[in-house]
Design a protein around this motif. Structure first.
Motif, PDB file in Angstrom:
ATOM      1  N   ALA A  53       0.830  -1.206   0.000  1.00 48.07           N
ATOM      2  CA  ALA A  53       0.000   0.000   0.000  1.00 48.07           C
ATOM      3  C   ALA A  53       0.864   1.255   0.000  1.00 48.07           C
ATOM      4  N   GLU A  54       0.275   2.335  -0.468  1.00 48.19           N
ATOM      5  CA  GLU A  54       1.004   3.604  -0.498  1.00 48.19           C
ATOM      6  C   GLU A  54       1.015   4.295   0.859  1.00 48.19           C
ATOM      7  N   ASP A  55      -0.042   4.092   1.652  1.00 48.05           N
ATOM      8  CA  ASP A  55      -0.085   4.713   2.969  1.00 48.05           C
ATOM      9  C   ASP A  55      -1.014   3.920   3.891  1.00 48.05           C
ATOM     10  N   PHE A  56      -1.035   4.323   5.157  1.00 45.10           N
ATOM     11  CA  PHE A  56      -1.793   3.611   6.184  1.00 45.10           C
ATOM     12  C   PHE A  56      -3.289   3.587   5.905  1.00 45.10           C
ATOM     13  N   ASP A  57      -3.793   4.636   5.280  1.00 46.45           N
ATOM     14  CA  ASP A  57      -5.228   4.740   5.026  1.00 46.45           C
ATOM     15  C   ASP A  57      -5.633   4.251   3.633  1.00 46.45           C
ATOM     16  N   ALA A  58      -4.754   3.505   2.972  1.00 45.45           N
ATOM     17  CA  ALA A  58      -5.040   3.020   1.622  1.00 45.45           C
ATOM     18  C   ALA A  58      -6.344   2.225   1.601  1.00 45.45           C
ATOM     19  N   LYS A  59      -7.067   2.376   0.510  1.00 48.28           N
ATOM     20  CA  LYS A  59      -8.318   1.631   0.345  1.00 48.28           C
ATOM     21  C   LYS A  59      -7.978   0.247  -0.208  1.00 48.28           C
ATOM     22  N   VAL A  60      -8.210  -0.766   0.602  1.00 45.66           N
ATOM     23  CA  VAL A  60      -7.989  -2.156   0.191  1.00 45.66           C
ATOM     24  C   VAL A  60      -9.224  -2.959   0.584  1.00 45.66           C
ATOM     25  N   PRO A  61      -9.493  -4.054  -0.121  1.00 49.35           N
ATOM     26  CA  PRO A  61     -10.677  -4.857   0.216  1.00 49.35           C
ATOM     27  C   PRO A  61     -10.573  -5.454   1.620  1.00 49.35           C
ATOM     28  N   GLU A  62     -11.696  -5.522   2.286  1.00 47.95           N
ATOM     29  CA  GLU A  62     -11.755  -6.135   3.615  1.00 47.95           C
ATOM     30  C   GLU A  62     -12.851  -7.193   3.636  1.00 47.95           C
ATOM     31  N   LEU A  63     -12.699  -8.171   4.515  1.00 52.82           N
ATOM     32  CA  LEU A  63     -13.763  -9.157   4.675  1.00 52.82           C
ATOM     33  C   LEU A  63     -15.009  -8.461   5.200  1.00 52.82           C
ATOM     34  N   PRO A  64     -16.174  -8.851   4.720  1.00 47.45           N
ATOM     35  CA  PRO A  64     -17.417  -8.231   5.191  1.00 47.45           C
ATOM     36  C   PRO A  64     -17.825  -8.766   6.560  1.00 47.45           C
ATOM     37  N   GLU A  65     -18.889  -8.218   7.071  1.00 43.94           N
ATOM     38  CA  GLU A  65     -19.497  -8.744   8.298  1.00 43.94           C
ATOM     39  C   GLU A  65     -20.205 -10.055   7.945  1.00 43.94           C
ATOM     40  N   PRO A  66     -20.022 -11.096   8.731  1.00 42.49           N
ATOM     41  CA  PRO A  66     -20.765 -12.332   8.491  1.00 42.49           C
ATOM     42  C   PRO A  66     -22.238 -12.159   8.848  1.00 42.49           C
ATOM     43  N   ASP A  67     -23.037 -13.105   8.421  1.00 42.41           N
ATOM     44  CA  ASP A  67     -24.443 -13.129   8.803  1.00 42.41           C
ATOM     45  C   ASP A  67     -24.533 -13.115  10.328  1.00 42.41           C
ATOM     46  N   GLU A  68     -25.510 -12.402  10.861  1.00 40.67           N
ATOM     47  CA  GLU A  68     -25.678 -12.275  12.319  1.00 40.67           C
ATOM     48  C   GLU A  68     -25.801 -13.617  13.032  1.00 40.67           C
ATOM     49  N   THR A  69     -26.282 -14.636  12.340  1.00 44.04           N
ATOM     50  CA  THR A  69     -26.453 -15.944  12.985  1.00 44.04           C
ATOM     51  C   THR A  69     -25.117 -16.625  13.250  1.00 44.04           C
ATOM     52  N   LEU A  70     -24.033 -16.149  12.629  1.00 41.06           N
ATOM     53  CA  LEU A  70     -22.715 -16.761  12.814  1.00 41.06           C
ATOM     54  C   LEU A  70     -21.908 -16.135  13.940  1.00 41.06           C
ATOM     55  N   THR A  71     -22.186 -14.889  14.298  1.00 40.47           N
ATOM     56  CA  THR A  71     -21.332 -14.197  15.256  1.00 40.47           C
ATOM     57  C   THR A  71     -22.080 -13.777  16.514  1.00 40.47           C
ATOM     58  N   SER A  72     -21.339 -13.741  17.607  1.00 40.37           N
ATOM     59  CA  SER A  72     -21.932 -13.366  18.888  1.00 40.37           C
ATOM     60  C   SER A  72     -21.708 -11.894  19.221  1.00 40.37           C
ATOM     61  N   ARG A  73     -20.941 -11.191  18.388  1.00 47.30           N
ATOM     62  CA  ARG A  73     -20.667  -9.775  18.583  1.00 47.30           C
ATOM     63  C   ARG A  73     -20.159  -9.201  17.260  1.00 47.30           C
ATOM     64  N   PRO A  74     -20.073  -7.883  17.151  1.00 43.10           N
ATOM     65  CA  PRO A  74     -19.538  -7.301  15.914  1.00 43.10           C
ATOM     66  C   PRO A  74     -18.084  -7.726  15.677  1.00 43.10           C
ATOM     67  N   VAL A  75     -17.700  -7.765  14.437  1.00 43.38           N
ATOM     68  CA  VAL A  75     -16.330  -8.101  14.050  1.00 43.38           C
ATOM     69  C   VAL A  75     -15.386  -7.007  14.551  1.00 43.38           C
ATOM     70  N   HIS A  76     -14.205  -7.409  15.002  1.00 41.76           N
ATOM     71  CA  HIS A  76     -13.153  -6.461  15.368  1.00 41.76           C
ATOM     72  C   HIS A  76     -12.189  -6.356  14.196  1.00 41.76           C
ATOM     73  N   ARG A  77     -11.760  -5.134  13.894  1.00 36.05           N
ATOM     74  CA  ARG A  77     -10.839  -4.895  12.777  1.00 36.05           C
ATOM     75  C   ARG A  77      -9.719  -3.962  13.238  1.00 36.05           C
ATOM     76  N   TRP A  78      -8.493  -4.270  12.802  1.00 37.16           N
ATOM     77  CA  TRP A  78      -7.354  -3.421  13.096  1.00 37.16           C
ATOM     78  C   TRP A  78      -6.471  -3.313  11.867  1.00 37.16           C
ATOM     79  N   ARG A  79      -5.766  -2.205  11.762  1.00 38.81           N
ATOM     80  CA  ARG A  79      -4.764  -1.986  10.708  1.00 38.81           C
ATOM     81  C   ARG A  79      -3.400  -1.813  11.368  1.00 38.81           C
ATOM     82  N   PHE A  80      -2.385  -2.385  10.729  1.00 42.30           N
ATOM     83  CA  PHE A  80      -1.017  -2.261  11.225  1.00 42.30           C
ATOM     84  C   PHE A  80      -0.097  -1.965  10.049  1.00 42.30           C
TER      85      PHE A  80
END
Length: 83
Positions: A53-80
């Motif tokens: 990437a060119e910088d920390f805020d670069a637009k790159v594809p991310e995994l979407p939120e799964p169907d609510e029936t699969l998860t017990s809480r919202p997805v956590h996301r971090w960039r490094f």
């Protein structure tokens, strides 16, 4: 620079294998330079993708939120940034 995105979700009780299968089935376009998928106790799934990437805020594809029936809480996301 190398940008790493971390995506972590906790499955609803007993749905860990389904969440893992869902995460592994999701493709990203364009594909990252590298991608790894992990599981942890408590039916947690972690996906790390690495991007050129060119910088920390670069637009790159991310995994979407799964169907609510699969998860017990919202997805956590971090960039490094590799240093």
């Amino acid at each position: 620079m190398t940008l790493a995105l971390m995506w972590e979700a906790r499955a609803t009780e007993g749905r860990g294998d389904a969440l893992l299968a869902w995460a592994k089935s999701k493709t990203l376009d364009p594909a990252p330079a590298r991608r790894e998928t992990f599981r942890a106790p408590g039916d947690r799934v972690l996906v790390i993708t690495w991007w050129d990437a060119e910088d920390f805020d670069a637009k790159v594809p991310e995994l979407p939120e799964p169907d609510e029936t699969l998860t017990s809480r919202p997805v956590h996301r971090w960039r490094f940034e590799a240093v």
